[in-house]
Write an enzyme that holds these catalytic residues in place. Structure first.
Site, PDB file in Angstrom:
ATOM      1  N   GLU A 109      -9.195 -60.295  -3.531  1.00 35.03           N
ATOM      2  CA  GLU A 109      -9.283 -61.506  -3.973  1.00 35.03           C
ATOM      3  C   GLU A 109      -8.371 -61.908  -4.964  1.00 35.03           C
ATOM      4  O   GLU A 109      -7.626 -63.033  -4.966  1.00 35.03           O
ATOM      5  CB  GLU A 109     -10.438 -62.095  -3.865  1.00 35.03           C
ATOM      6  CG  GLU A 109     -10.701 -63.533  -4.332  1.00 35.03           C
ATOM      7  CD  GLU A 109     -12.141 -64.075  -4.541  1.00 35.03           C
ATOM      8  OE1 GLU A 109     -12.485 -65.075  -4.802  1.00 35.03           O
ATOM      9  OE2 GLU A 109     -12.990 -62.972  -4.379  1.00 35.03           O
ATOM     10  N   HIS A 145      13.410 -65.091  -3.819  1.00 38.06           N
ATOM     11  CA  HIS A 145      12.169 -64.506  -3.555  1.00 38.06           C
ATOM     12  C   HIS A 145      12.592 -63.694  -2.322  1.00 38.06           C
ATOM     13  O   HIS A 145      13.397 -64.184  -1.420  1.00 38.06           O
ATOM     14  CB  HIS A 145      11.216 -65.494  -3.251  1.00 38.06           C
ATOM     15  CG  HIS A 145      10.543 -65.921  -4.520  1.00 38.06           C
ATOM     16  ND1 HIS A 145       9.258 -66.603  -4.708  1.00 38.06           N
ATOM     17  CD2 HIS A 145      11.085 -65.546  -5.812  1.00 38.06           C
ATOM     18  CE1 HIS A 145       9.118 -67.291  -6.013  1.00 38.06           C
ATOM     19  NE2 HIS A 145      10.096 -66.409  -6.638  1.00 38.06           N
ATOM     20  N   GLU A 147      11.611 -64.006   0.846  1.00 39.32           N
ATOM     21  CA  GLU A 147      11.491 -64.751   1.833  1.00 39.32           C
ATOM     22  C   GLU A 147      12.912 -65.367   1.930  1.00 39.32           C
ATOM     23  O   GLU A 147      13.603 -65.642   3.078  1.00 39.32           O
ATOM     24  CB  GLU A 147      10.426 -65.897   1.862  1.00 39.32           C
ATOM     25  CG  GLU A 147       9.132 -65.320   1.858  1.00 39.32           C
ATOM     26  CD  GLU A 147       8.391 -65.033   0.305  1.00 39.32           C
ATOM     27  OE1 GLU A 147       7.032 -65.205   0.077  1.00 39.32           O
ATOM     28  OE2 GLU A 147       9.217 -64.848  -0.551  1.00 39.32           O
ATOM     29  N   CYS A 173       5.239 -69.034  -1.762  1.00 45.54           N
ATOM     30  CA  CYS A 173       4.928 -70.114  -2.610  1.00 45.54           C
ATOM     31  C   CYS A 173       5.292 -71.364  -2.420  1.00 45.54           C
ATOM     32  O   CYS A 173       5.950 -71.649  -1.393  1.00 45.54           O
ATOM     33  CB  CYS A 173       5.681 -69.662  -4.065  1.00 45.54           C
ATOM     34  SG  CYS A 173       7.329 -69.620  -4.038  1.00 45.54           S
ATOM     35  N   CYS A 176       9.074 -71.494  -1.779  1.00 46.10           N
ATOM     36  CA  CYS A 176       9.553 -70.747  -0.630  1.00 46.10           C
ATOM     37  C   CYS A 176       9.152 -71.395   0.781  1.00 46.10           C
ATOM     38  O   CYS A 176       9.538 -71.294   1.742  1.00 46.10           O
ATOM     39  CB  CYS A 176       9.136 -69.198  -0.604  1.00 46.10           C
ATOM     40  SG  CYS A 176      10.074 -68.377  -1.886  1.00 46.10           S
TER      41      CYS A 176
END
Length: 266
Positions: A109, A145, A147, A173, A176
């Site tokens: 988490e 990034h 991606e 994010c 992205c």
């Protein structure tokens, strides 16, 4: 006897005069040395260059190459000069180390210390006419990034039809997500499915809106279940003879993130 006494008195007076003269010479020399030291100190200060001023810290990727020669000269002069590092690059390959996988892909988490994105990809052409393209990328301290870099380095061609599957250590994010939405809107023949180990800052409103827009543009967004982690282990990890054992809370964390993703997309 009187002459002898008078001669001794004269000699004593001469010695006192000579001593006084020597003392005055020593004082003059001392003054000259003080003046010379002061002049020398001023000259050294004039010769010492001012340290360079940096108005702002450049981002990674915008920095110049390392200034090795200047660094060596500054060390010889006893002065500190900042060393500029070369930009980090996107790391690509076919398989990652077991440590990278176990640490970066763990669906905890709170992802403290997991500051890079690992992206495993599979690219299939329409009809399966060619062998699928398989590999992984990571983006720590990169100018782009993972991606975005995928569509710059792995799949820059927008004219063909592709089925792209990603397994990422965390969801995109906001920036992205917006870029991926734009790509999907432009490349009508591209189909993208993203399996996420964790949700990145899912409570932030801009993240929620970004993921919603991404799904609306046609992206299939999924959370990774234990079977997906096993698939990554068998396909993208240099495992040798080691077998994969899901961590204790793997299923529990999947259920947690699946509920959060459902709340975002409803």
């Amino acid at each position: 006897m009187a002459d002898r006494t008078s001669r001794l008195g004269v000699k004593r007076k001469e010695k006192k005069v000579e001593k006084k003269a020597n003392d005055e010479k020593e004082k003059e020399k001392g003054k000259e040395n003080i003046v010379k030291k002061a002049d020398k100190l001023v000259k050294n200060q004039e010769k010492t260059p001012e340290p360079p001023k940096t108005d702002e810290v450049k981002r990674n990727g915008e920095r110049a190459g390392a200034m090795g020669a200047e660094a060596n000269n500054s060390e010889d002069n006893g002065e500190f000069q900042p060393i500029e590092l070369p930009p980090f690059e996107i790391v690509t390959g076919e398989q990652m180390s077991p440590f990278y996988f176990k640490f970066q892909f763990r669906n905890v988490e709170y992802s403290s210390g997991r500051n890079k994105t690992l992206l495993c990809f599979r690219v299939d052409t329409a009809g399966g006419s060619t062998e699928p393209l398989i590999g992984y990328m990571e983006d720590e301290h990169a100018t782009a990034h993972a991606e975005e870099a995928f569509f710059q380095q792995v799949l820059p061609n927008s004219s063909q039809e592709y089925d792209v599957t990603w397994y990422v250590s965390s969801s995109p994010c906001a920036a992205c997500a917006a870029k991926l939405t734009n790509i999907l809107q432009q490349r009508k023949k591209l189909r993208l499915c993203i399996f996420c180990s964790r949700l990145f800052e899912w409570e932030q409103p801009e993240i929620v809106e970004g993921l919603k827009a991404l799904v609306h543009a046609g992206c299939k967004l999924r959370m990774m279940k234990p079977a997906d982690f096993l698939h990554i282990w068998e396909t993208y990890v240099e495992k040798e003879d080691e077998s994969f054992k899901p961590w204790e809370d793997c299923q529990e964390n999947y259920d947690y993130y699946l509920e959060k993703l459902s709340d975002i997309l409803k």
